[in-house]
Design a protein around this motif. Structure first.
Motif, PDB file in Angstrom:
ATOM      1  N   GLU A 231       0.823  -1.205   0.000  1.00 66.41           N
ATOM      2  CA  GLU A 231       0.000   0.000   0.000  1.00 66.41           C
ATOM      3  C   GLU A 231       0.859   1.258   0.000  1.00 66.41           C
ATOM      4  O   GLU A 231       1.800   1.380   0.781  1.00 66.41           O
ATOM      5  N   VAL A 232       0.541   2.193  -0.903  1.00 68.80           N
ATOM      6  CA  VAL A 232       1.199   3.497  -0.907  1.00 68.80           C
ATOM      7  C   VAL A 232       0.579   4.324   0.206  1.00 68.80           C
ATOM      8  O   VAL A 232      -0.629   4.577   0.202  1.00 68.80           O
ATOM      9  N   SER A 233       1.393   4.730   1.189  1.00 71.55           N
ATOM     10  CA  SER A 233       0.810   5.398   2.353  1.00 71.55           C
ATOM     11  C   SER A 233       1.755   6.461   2.887  1.00 71.55           C
ATOM     12  O   SER A 233       2.919   6.537   2.504  1.00 71.55           O
ATOM     13  N   HIS A 234       1.219   7.257   3.809  1.00 69.64           N
ATOM     14  CA  HIS A 234       2.049   8.205   4.536  1.00 69.64           C
ATOM     15  C   HIS A 234       2.919   7.439   5.532  1.00 69.64           C
ATOM     16  O   HIS A 234       2.777   6.227   5.709  1.00 69.64           O
ATOM     17  N   ILE A 235       3.814   8.158   6.200  1.00 73.22           N
ATOM     18  CA  ILE A 235       4.691   7.535   7.183  1.00 73.22           C
ATOM     19  C   ILE A 235       3.871   7.235   8.448  1.00 73.22           C
ATOM     20  O   ILE A 235       3.186   8.111   8.978  1.00 73.22           O
ATOM     21  N   MET A 236       3.946   5.989   8.903  1.00 70.36           N
ATOM     22  CA  MET A 236       3.211   5.606  10.106  1.00 70.36           C
ATOM     23  C   MET A 236       3.879   6.179  11.358  1.00 70.36           C
ATOM     24  O   MET A 236       5.094   6.353  11.408  1.00 70.36           O
TER      25      MET A 236
END
Length: 932
Positions: A505-510
């Protein structure tokens, strides 16, 4: 060997340079042609007399000779002429030297550079440029005016390294307080502070301390009266934002203790000096812009009763146009004492390397791809939520980023630092959010198989378009051979990693429970100009790279897609930038150049960077590449002529079409005046041609009509061209230049009126003779071959000039209304008009010079009495010209033969200048030193 760059060997270099100035060849310097002495005997004599250090061996001497030989050859080449420091100065030099103690601040910083992979040559050049700056500064000179200088660098070229080197070396010589004015954005200021602290805090003889936000409210230990300056090993550093509150606090802090300030040897460094420090108020107004006033107060000590022991103000910028054009009064920040150009390491990829130098016929690297005009509209609609499909060019840039990241993770490369993609299409936060949503949706809505197939297509096209061999051909100065560069792995060997990147998944930084940032193996989507402070739920939205020292640093190369605006426009370094999608196109050149995050050092991934931008923006950067080159060359000329910064401000060439590109914003150049710019010594060649057959036919008819008006020609010395001698410029102007139709991308020829105006004014002053017109062709001129171009009974062969293929996407190029051939004339054509009475002498002495390089043209023309004779070169280009290889070139494929022309004007750069440019108004009297 490393020791050849030791400053103790400068005497050897000086000896070699002096021998070359006295016309000694390299064989005689090495004693290869001397029967009386051998090189060993010569070195023994020089060491016994004390002229050379005892550690100069035969091998060392030969290495230094080779180094000097290479430097001399490179200095003559257009590709490497910016690798040395150029310094204009009217100030007496102090006697500082390079610190040699191993625990000195400079030697410890130097060791850190070596550990970080800087080459010995880069460190040597940095050391010498730092020493040149340091010798211009005030030391222990209470009561003297502050020294003011400016150093011109390149975007992302390592100005911070130069600032750190200056502070380290200055600290060793007793300067004790350093102020760095660092932009207007806190995270950039913090980045600079962290970088400088890491560079300088190395232990040794000196103890460095940071003074944060100095003001009247500074806590104990940070107040001016708490610090130790006199005969102390303490050195202090403040990195200050250029905002009203911080600068007012700093000025008040310096006024707190009159006794302490007397022991202060201060160096103020203005980083990004074209930003905020410029006075934007009317030049005739007594009021200054707020930040400018506060910086002037800091430098001049306007509100302090007691002045420091010494004050020095040094500006650093890659875009100095507003600094040169703003104001020049003694109380201003104008660099009246010295102006310099920093050396650029061979590893640096800048405007010249990427966009070329069109007027010099240097193409640059084939890494720039074109965003079509229709796709610009698609991006705008997409950002406004009116369209959900990504333009093909954006998909290609994303695919290339995926493939590059997978390649960098391949065992053959095993790159561990972050890899990034930059998307810079708007300043609006809402547009950034929409762009991020659309990109996320594209990955979700396309099947993995579809994206992998598309990635394979893009990867195969791009890896064929620009190879390690291509890089070495484009940038021969790069200090690695093609075989030493990391090459592209086969797609099948990265396919698994490409698939994994897409499926993750392309996501923001957790964010973890403790607020720590957690990085995954997929692509992190960052918005660096987002709202809500960059934090939404459990995600960190803004860009934040992982700390390589962190025990949880990702095992695989971390990947970042960065969407943003202002913070990405200046100062911030984007790590591992391999793919850029850029639609911002401001009209101010200094703003545009600062947005070039793709400039910089690309160690370990040299062949991977790609940039997507519009054709118009490419033209702007191409213009700026030439502007930057001309500015450095002008500084060279000023230095050679002995000009002082307080006598003469550097001329900055203004764009012929101001609405297309301004040098800087109007309120930054209120002291600019239109002055004359010298077109002499230039060779301008037409390389852009319309595809419209009617325009091509018109230009062919105009040219043939013009040639009919010329006197009888003769066959040239090479036999491949004909020469018309002593042609009046009025004939060239009225029958050719003003009648031909030039494409709008040909910036010189499309504004030919300015050139004609200049020549008419300069003709008498420069004592130009009538022009020689050369019609040059392929093969021998044949009076009987009817297949060639019939001119005055001679049949001149048509030349083959194929089209540049800079894009991986042929479809975009097909839509363009013009072709670009890159280079029109060969250097040998510029001496085709050797007078008939000299042809025998030329053939006897200089027959081998047909393929001579451009650097020797002027001396040859002078030798044969052509040093005051302008030349017009004319070519008829075969409309069906085809390349030897279609990898980087395409068939011309036009309906009518285009006519190419080249204008070559002799130059004497010591004489006047006669065309439009901008230059600051300087009154020399205001800089005169008062008599003792």
């Amino acid at each position: 060997m490393n020791e050849i760059y030791s400053h103790t060997h400068d005497v050897v270099r000086t000896y070699i340079v002096n021998r070359r100035r006295n016309n000694a060849d390299w064989e005689s310097i090495l004693f290869e042609d001397n029967e009386a002495y051998t090189l060993d005997q010569f070195l023994d004599i020089k060491k016994m007399s004390g002229d050379f250090p005892n550690d100069v061996t035969k091998e060392t001497f030969i290495q230094i000779v080779e180094e000097q030989k290479e430097e001399e050859q490179e200095a003559e080449s257009i590709k490497v002429a910016d690798e040395h420091t150029v310094m204009l100065s009217n100030t007496e030099e102090n006697d500082v030297r390079v610190p040699t103690h191993p625990d000195s601040s400079w030697q410890l910083y130097k060791a850190k550079l070596q550990r970080n992979g800087f080459t010995d040559e880069s460190i040597y050049n940095l050391e010498q440029s730092t020493l040149q700056i340091l010798r211009k500064l005030n030391r222990n000179t209470s009561g003297m005016e502050p020294k003011k200088g400016l150093m011109v660098g390149h975007v992302q070229s390592g100005k911070t390294a130069s600032m750190a080197a200056l502070m380290a070396m200055a600290a060793d010589w007793g300067w004790n307080y350093f102020v760095v004015l660092s932009g207007m954005i806190e995270n950039l200021r913090s980045q600079t502070e962290t970088r400088l602290w890491g560079d300088l805090n190395n232990g040794g003889n000196l103890n460095w301390k940071i003074i944060k936000n100095p003001s009247k409210q500074s806590e104990n230990g940070q107040r001016l009266q708490d610090l130790h300056f006199k005969e102390s090993s303490e050195r202090y550093l403040t990195v200050a934002l250029k905002n009203k509150g911080r600068l007012e606090g700093l000025n008040q802090w310096l006024a707190e203790d009159e006794n302490k300030i007397k022991d202060l040897n201060m160096i103020i460094i203005d980083d990004e000096a074209d930003q905020a420090s410029i006075n934007t108020k009317n030049v005739n107004s007594s009021e200054r812009a707020t930040i400018n006033r506060l910086v002037v107060d800091l430098v001049e000590g306007t509100n302090r009763g007691t002045q420091p022991r010494s004050t020095n103000f040094i500006s650093y910028t890659a875009t100095p146009y507003s600094n040169f054009l703003n104001e020049s009064t003694p109380e201003s920040l104008y660099p009246s004492h010295f102006i310099g150009a920093l050396p650029t390491a061979k590893e640096y990829f800048g405007p010249k390397e990427i966009f070329g130098l069109e007027e010099e016929g240097y193409d640059g690297m084939n890494i720039v791809r074109t965003i079509g005009d229709d796709e610009v509209d698609e991006v705008k609609e997409m950002q406004e939520g009116k369209k959900t499909n990504l333009p093909v060019s954006l998909k290609r840039s994303l695919a290339w980023f995926i493939c590059s990241t997978a390649s960098m993770r391949h065992p053959s490369i095993n790159y561990k630092k972050p890899v990034s993609m930059l998307i810079h299409t708007s300043q609006l936060q809402a547009h950034h959010d929409e762009m991020a949503n659309q990109i996320g949706s594209w990955f979700k809505n396309q099947s993995t198989k579809e994206i992998v197939t598309f990635c394979r297509k893009v990867y195969e096209e791009e890896t064929a378009a620009f190879t390690p061999d291509d890089l070495k051909r484009s940038v021969p100065k790069y200090p690695k051979d093609a075989s030493q560069l990391n090459d592209y792995p086969p797609f099948d060997e990265i396919k698994e990693e490409v698939t994994a990147l897409i499926e993750h998944e392309v996501s923001h930084i957790m964010m973890g429970e403790e607020g720590d940032l957690q990085y995954h193996e997929g692509m992190h989507l960052c918005i660096d100009n987002c709202s809500k402070n960059g934090i939404i739920d459990d995600f960190h939205i803004r860009l934040s790279y992982p700390d390589p020292k962190d025990k949880n640093y990702p095992e695989k190369t971390p990947a970042f897609i960065i969407i943003g605006g202002s913070t990405l426009s200046r100062g911030l370094t984007i790590e591992g930038l391999v793919s850029t999608y850029f639609l911002r196109g401001p009209n101010a050149s200094d703003t545009l150049m600062q947005m070039g995050r793709w400039f910089g050092y690309r160690k370990g991934y040299e062949v991977f960077p790609r940039v997507w931008m519009t054709g118009e923006t490419q033209d702007k950067f191409s213009f700026l590449s030439n502007l930057e080159w001309e500015l450095r060359r002008e500084l060279e000329d000023f230095k050679a002529s002995g000009k002082k910064p307080s006598e003469y401000g550097p001329r900055v060439k203004n764009s012929p079409k101001v609405s297309w590109l301004r040098i800087t914003s109007a309120n930054r150049m209120q002291s600019a005046q239109a002055v004359d710019l010298d077109f002499s010594g230039t060779s301008n060649q037409l390389i852009h041609y319309h595809k419209d057959p009617q325009i091509l036919e018109h230009n062919l008819e105009v040219t043939e009509d013009f040639l009919k008006q010329c006197p009888e020609p003769y066959k040239s010395v090479f036999g491949t061209s004909i020469v018309f001698e002593q042609v009046d410029f009025n004939l060239i102007r009225d029958y050719l230049l003003k009648r031909m139709t030039f494409h709008e991308r040909s910036t010189v020829f499309n504004h030919i009126d300015q050139f004609c105006e200049w020549f008419e004014k300069a003709e008498d002053e420069m004592k130009f003779k009538p022009w020689n017109v050369v019609v040059s062709g392929a093969g021998k001129v044949d009076v009987n071959d009817n297949s060639n171009w019939n001119i005055h009974g001679y049949h001149v062969g048509k030349v083959n000039r194929s089209a540049k293929r800079k894009d991986g996407d042929d479809e975009i190029r097909e839509k363009m209304d013009h072709v670009n051939i890159g280079v029109l004339r060969a250097p040998g054509d510029l001496i085709a008009d050797i007078p008939q009475d000299s042809i025998k002498e030329f053939k006897a002495e200089d027959k081998s010079l047909k393929d001579i390089g451009i650097k020797n043209i002027s001396s040859l023309r002078e030798k044969y009495g052509l040093d005051a004779t302008p030349q017009l070169l004319i070519y008829r280009i075969n409309k069906k010209s085809s390349p030897a290889s279609e990898k980087h070139r395409a068939p011309l494929d036009l309906e009518v033969d285009p006519i190419g022309i080249c204008l070559f004007v002799p130059g004497d750069r010591k004489k006047g200048a006669k065309a439009k440019a901008l230059q600051i108004k300087i009154d020399p009297e205001q800089f005169y030193e008062p008599e003792e």
